[in-house]
Design a protein around this motif. Structure first.
Motif, mmCIF file in Angstrom:
data_model
loop_
_atom_site.group_PDB
_atom_site.id
_atom_site.type_symbol
_atom_site.label_atom_id
_atom_site.label_comp_id
_atom_site.label_asym_id
_atom_site.label_seq_id
_atom_site.Cartn_x
_atom_site.Cartn_y
_atom_site.Cartn_z
ATOM 1 N N LYS A 18 0.829 -1.205 0.000
ATOM 2 C CA LYS A 18 0.000 0.000 0.000
ATOM 3 C C LYS A 18 0.866 1.259 0.000
ATOM 4 O O LYS A 18 0.518 2.270 -0.615
ATOM 5 C CB LYS A 18 -0.914 -0.007 1.234
ATOM 6 N N GLU A 40 2.056 1.701 -3.443
ATOM 7 C CA GLU A 40 0.965 2.180 -4.289
ATOM 8 C C GLU A 40 0.765 3.688 -4.091
ATOM 9 O O GLU A 40 0.605 4.446 -5.051
ATOM 10 C CB GLU A 40 -0.318 1.428 -3.946
ATOM 11 N N GLU A 83 -6.602 -7.477 -1.958
ATOM 12 C CA GLU A 83 -5.989 -6.157 -2.145
ATOM 13 C C GLU A 83 -4.982 -6.148 -3.288
ATOM 14 O O GLU A 83 -4.885 -5.176 -4.036
ATOM 15 C CB GLU A 83 -5.315 -5.697 -0.844
ATOM 16 N N LEU A 90 -4.228 -3.485 -6.824
ATOM 17 C CA LEU A 90 -3.149 -2.506 -6.670
ATOM 18 C C LEU A 90 -2.937 -1.794 -8.002
ATOM 19 O O LEU A 90 -2.820 -2.453 -9.034
ATOM 20 C CB LEU A 90 -1.852 -3.207 -6.262
#
Lengths: 281, 319
Positions: B145, B148, B184, B188
């Motif tokens: 994350k 990202e 998840e 991405l």
């Protein structure tokens, strides 16, 4: 000297007078050993009236419990897993599939159906444990994927009832990738803002826990279900100690924060209705 | 000390012969260059022959070879040491079996993540034999994350005998942690490249394995279960691991044939353990080429293709 003496030889009741005892008239609870008449047990949603033990049931039973008047439209009913690896252990996988289909009258370890729950539309994808241990292979993955497509297209919520030992070994990496496939597909459902309720029932382990079963907007479970990633035997071997009481039960998983609530099967329909209406209104 | 696998014994013998010959040549000052050359050639030929005919089970053994480079070795080499390790899942603890951090490769920042095995007995315990707990998967997701957010591509190195099946792992939701990562990672919006560098065991491997490109090194395996466990479950005995390895179609070439991975990265002659520098260079080339290719797609297109790729896996028919 004989205490008792048979006066007439052999069975004397004529065939006409014979009273048949139908098979399965009684249900014996494996947990508390209480005996209940079968019809009472069925009426009680397959729950032991004495100790509340939830007997394992299949998709047909869940559909009859959840859907109004047991009315539903099943989709992709005839989809079956292929045998891309030409797999064979002690038995050929294709033979195993064929025998299981004949025995269970199911085509795979999941059935997907659209029906109404007290008037609310719902797609239910329900696993059947008696189909090779409820294992997830290409058939299960594809049926879930198509059910999600159906939900997106028709804008109806999804509930998956999990009951599985995990991924199906006979499809090896193909089954592993069903975890990726179902999880990826769920991102699309989420994007469409369609609710997904995951109901975990006894048992839910392995690759099913590690994919769609844990990805609900709500994760709910029946009481006393075994829920985990590794099976209890494996965990026990790993730590070399006896497992604490209640380890990997629904109550344990709720306590550790991975479930929204536990629901008794008798209240499943009413609570589900309430939940669906909360999302709707 | 070089470790030789059972089927590598002929190579070991020849190498010992070569060593002896070299010593003799040195001591006696006799010109033995011709026979040395012949011996070297023979070693190469023997290695080539052995490695061309590996059974699936032998490949599983190569994938576990103790001299094979692990994740940190790849990251160190690819970045030339120019990387920052990042720790912790911000919830429970720092999982030593899962490592990660930003690194610089040819002027470009990449987020590297991977399972890490230990290089000796003490480190193997420290690294929990490369078996992450839930916090390992959550640490991996946190780093993804982070990548990202700052628009950095992600490279994962997969090498695990499985997610750890311990008591605390269950308490902290091993299943949920892996499931969350699958979900998840599917969406991405930066490029994700996953490379199996050793063992790709089941959900524990897949938990960092959802990528635009998924590659396997030539001598690795990837499947739903290890051949040993498969043998014990389906044959009810540990003795059928060779058969199970065969049946599972777990080798890189089988996985490519079944379109479950995107490519096979060739290893140096005699396996990655034989020449670390060569495998590092090859892996680097694959990463950079893939990034060039993936950079051309918009994030939306990449995510769409990634999801479609995984959704097309599986073989079914109507009955």
């Amino acid at each position: 000297m004989n205490w008792f003496k048979r006066i007439k030889v052999g069975i004397t009741t004529s065939t006409k007078e014979k009273k048949e005892t139908p098979e399965g008239l009684w249900y014996k609870c494996p947990s508390c050993k209480a005996i209940t008449p079968t019809d009472e047990h069925v009426q009680n949603k397959y729950i032991c009236p004495k100790c509340e033990y939830h007997e394992k049931i299949g998709s047909a039973e869940y559909f009859s419990i959840i859907f109004d008047d047991n009315q539903f439209k099943e989709i992709n009913a005839n989809l079956v897993s292929g045998d891309p690896l030409n797999f064979s252990d002690t038995k050929k996988y294709t033979d195993r599939l064929k025998a299981t289909i004949e025995k269970t009258h199911l085509h795979d370890a999941i059935r997907t159906a659209h029906g109404k729950v007290n008037g609310n539309d719902l797609m239910v994808a329900c696993m059947d444990f008696n189909f090779i241990g409820g294992s997830m292979g290409s058939g299960v993955g594809e049926k879930i994927a198509r059910a999600i497509d159906y939900c997106i297209e028709n804008k109806i919520p999804l509930m998956i009832i999990s009951k599985s030992g995990g991924a199906r070994m006979m499809e090896a990496a193909f089954s592993l990738m069903q975890m990726a496939k179902t999880s990826a597909k769920l991102t699309l459902l989420s994007e469409a803002k369609i609710p997904y309720i995951s109901l975990l029932t006894d048992p839910t382990t392995g690759g099913v826990t590690a994919s769609y079963a844990m990805l609900g907007d709500l994760n709910i479970a029946e009481p006393g279900a075994l829920i985990g990633f590794a099976g209890p035997r494996v965990v026990k071997e790993t730590i070399g100690k006896d497992l604490p009481k209640g380890f990997q039960t629904s109550e344990f998983v709720l306590e550790h924060g991975f479930l929204d609530y536990i629901v008794n099967r008798k209240e499943l329909k009413s609570k589900l209705t309430k939940t669906l209406e909360m999302f709707k209104n | 000390m070089v470790t030789y696998l059972e089927f590598e014994k002929p190579i070991e013998e020849l190498r010992n012969q070569l060593e002896n010959a070299k010593q003799i040549a040195e001591k006696s000052k006799v010109d033995m260059s011709q026979s040395l050359k012949e011996l070297e050639k023979k070693i190469e030929e023997t290695t080539r022959e052995i490695y061309a005919n590996l059974t699936p089970w032998q490949r599983v053994m190569v994938s576990r070879h103790p001299d094979r480079p692990y994740t940190l070795a790849y990251i160190n080499s690819l970045t030339g040491g120019n990387w920052i390790e990042l720790h912790g899942d911000r919830t429970v603890k720092d999982d030593k079996a899962m490592v990660g951090g930003f690194g610089m490769v040819d002027g470009r920042t990449i987020m590297f993540i991977g399972q890490q095995k230990g290089i000796n007995t003490k480190m193997r315990q420290y690294r929990n034999f490369g078996m992450p707990n839930p916090e390992g998967y959550r640490k991996a997701l946190r780093l993804m994350k982070l990548a990202e957010k700052f628009n950095k591509p992600i490279v994962t190195f997969i090498d695990t005998p499985g997610a750890y099946p311990g008591l605390e792992a269950e308490e902290r939701g091993q299943g949920e942690a892996i499931a969350r990562n699958l979900y998840e990672m599917s969406k991405l919006n930066v490029p994700v490249i996953c490379i199996i560098i050793g063992e790709g065991a089941s959900g524990g491997a897949l938990g960092i394995g959802i990528g635009d490109k998924v590659y396997m090194l030539e001598n690795t395996w990837y499947s739903v279960i290890s051949p040993e466990s498969c043998s014990s479950i389906l044959w009810r005995s540990w003795d059928f691991k060779e058969k199970a390895a065969e049946a599972l179609k777990l080798t890189a070439s089988d996985m490519l044939n079944n379109k479950l991975v995107d490519g096979v990265i060739p290893e140096p002659l005699g396996g990655a353990h034989n020449n670390h520098e060569e495998i590092f260079a090859t892996v680097k080339k694959y990463i950079l080429n893939s990034l060039t290719e993936l950079d051309k797609l918009s994030p939306e297109e990449r995510v769409k293709q990634r999801i479609n790729k995984f959704c097309s896996m599986g073989v079914v028919h109507e009955m």
